[in-house]
Design a protein around this motif. Structure first.
Motif, mmCIF file in Angstrom:
data_model
loop_
_atom_site.group_PDB
_atom_site.id
_atom_site.type_symbol
_atom_site.label_atom_id
_atom_site.label_comp_id
_atom_site.label_asym_id
_atom_site.label_seq_id
_atom_site.Cartn_x
_atom_site.Cartn_y
_atom_site.Cartn_z
ATOM 1 N N ALA A 91 0.825 -1.207 0.000
ATOM 2 C CA ALA A 91 0.000 0.000 0.000
ATOM 3 C C ALA A 91 0.860 1.258 0.000
ATOM 4 C CB ALA A 91 -0.927 -0.005 1.210
ATOM 5 N N VAL A 92 1.907 1.258 0.805
ATOM 6 C CA VAL A 92 2.805 2.416 0.862
ATOM 7 C C VAL A 92 3.551 2.577 -0.459
ATOM 8 C CG1 VAL A 92 4.874 3.353 1.957
ATOM 9 C CG2 VAL A 92 3.074 2.342 3.361
ATOM 10 N N ALA A 93 4.054 1.459 -1.001
ATOM 11 C CA ALA A 93 4.771 1.511 -2.279
ATOM 12 C C ALA A 93 3.851 1.999 -3.394
ATOM 13 C CB ALA A 93 5.331 0.128 -2.621
ATOM 14 N N GLY A 94 2.627 1.492 -3.409
ATOM 15 C CA GLY A 94 1.661 1.918 -4.423
ATOM 16 C C GLY A 94 1.298 3.381 -4.285
ATOM 17 N N ALA A 95 1.160 3.843 -3.044
ATOM 18 C CA ALA A 95 0.818 5.251 -2.806
ATOM 19 C C ALA A 95 1.955 6.168 -3.256
ATOM 20 C CB ALA A 95 0.518 5.473 -1.328
ATOM 21 N N ILE A 96 3.190 5.751 -3.038
ATOM 22 C CA ILE A 96 4.342 6.548 -3.483
ATOM 23 C C ILE A 96 4.349 6.646 -5.005
ATOM 24 C CG2 ILE A 96 6.862 6.610 -3.630
ATOM 25 C CD1 ILE A 96 6.941 5.375 -0.822
ATOM 26 N N ALA A 97 4.098 5.511 -5.667
ATOM 27 C CA ALA A 97 4.051 5.509 -7.130
ATOM 28 C C ALA A 97 2.926 6.406 -7.636
ATOM 29 C CB ALA A 97 3.869 4.084 -7.643
#
Length: 201
Positions: A91-97
């Protein structure tokens, strides 16, 4: 944007929409979990139904950090409700992207916001379901600790395959785009006012 920094109101708005999004997520996943074969499509249904919530949030908080704040809230709730570590990380990685993609359009480009949303939802879906292939024992133990029926999780783990998950991830991406398009139709006037889409005469 006169002020690009997040204000207290932005934190409150993002928090409210994040919780609403998460509530929709839990309902959608629960509905898709009655049958093991549909369970991997829970995020696809979420991406569709919650698309308007995410997109109106983008219109109301079109500032740097808003998407990452949403991702952080989502990750914390997932971790706190026994989702393990893979989902919060995804979720964090996707939000950063998604943040980087939306930033490229100064947070007011509908197409880029839609792409960012799709990327984020696919990342969450990947974090939710790929571990069922790579960490089967861990997720069976995690599910048992969360009170999920062992027979259900065993069935899911047994039938899930790479092609099946690829279909689920593709469905999530398509549903995210559809959810954004639905939001555009529902909140066209609001999006025009926020500068996310242009009014067509």
């Amino acid at each position: 944007m006169n002020n690009k920094k997040l204000k207290a109101r932005d934190f409150v708005t993002t928090g409210i929409f994040s919780i609403l999004f998460i509530m929709i997520f839990f309902v959608c996943v629960m509905c898709m979990s009655f049958i093991p074969y549909t369970q991997p499509f829970g995020l696809a249904l979420t991406a569709l139904v919650a698309g308007p919530v995410y997109m109106i949030m983008r219109a109301k908080v079109a500032k740097p950090g808003g998407i990452m704040l949403f991702g952080a809230v989502y990750a914390l709730v997932m971790f706190g409700t026994g989702g393990g570590w893979a989902i919060p990380v995804a979720a964090v990685a996707g939000a950063i992207a998604a943040e980087l993609i939306s930033c490229a359009g100064k947070y007011r480009n509908f197409k880029l916001n839609t792409i960012g949303y799709a990327v984020m939802m696919v990342a969450v879906a990947a974090g939710s379901y790929i571990p069922l292939l790579t960490m089967k024992e861990y997720y069976l133990e995690l599910a048992a600790g969360n009170g999920v029926e062992n027979d259900l999780m065993t069935q899911i783990v047994e039938f899930i395959s790479v092609p099946y998950l690829a279909c689920a991830l593709a469905a999530t991406a398509v549903c995210a785009v559809l959810g954004a398009v639905i939001a555009k139709g529902m909140f066209k006037k609001h999006f025009i006012k926020a500068g996310i889409i242009k009014e067509v005469n």
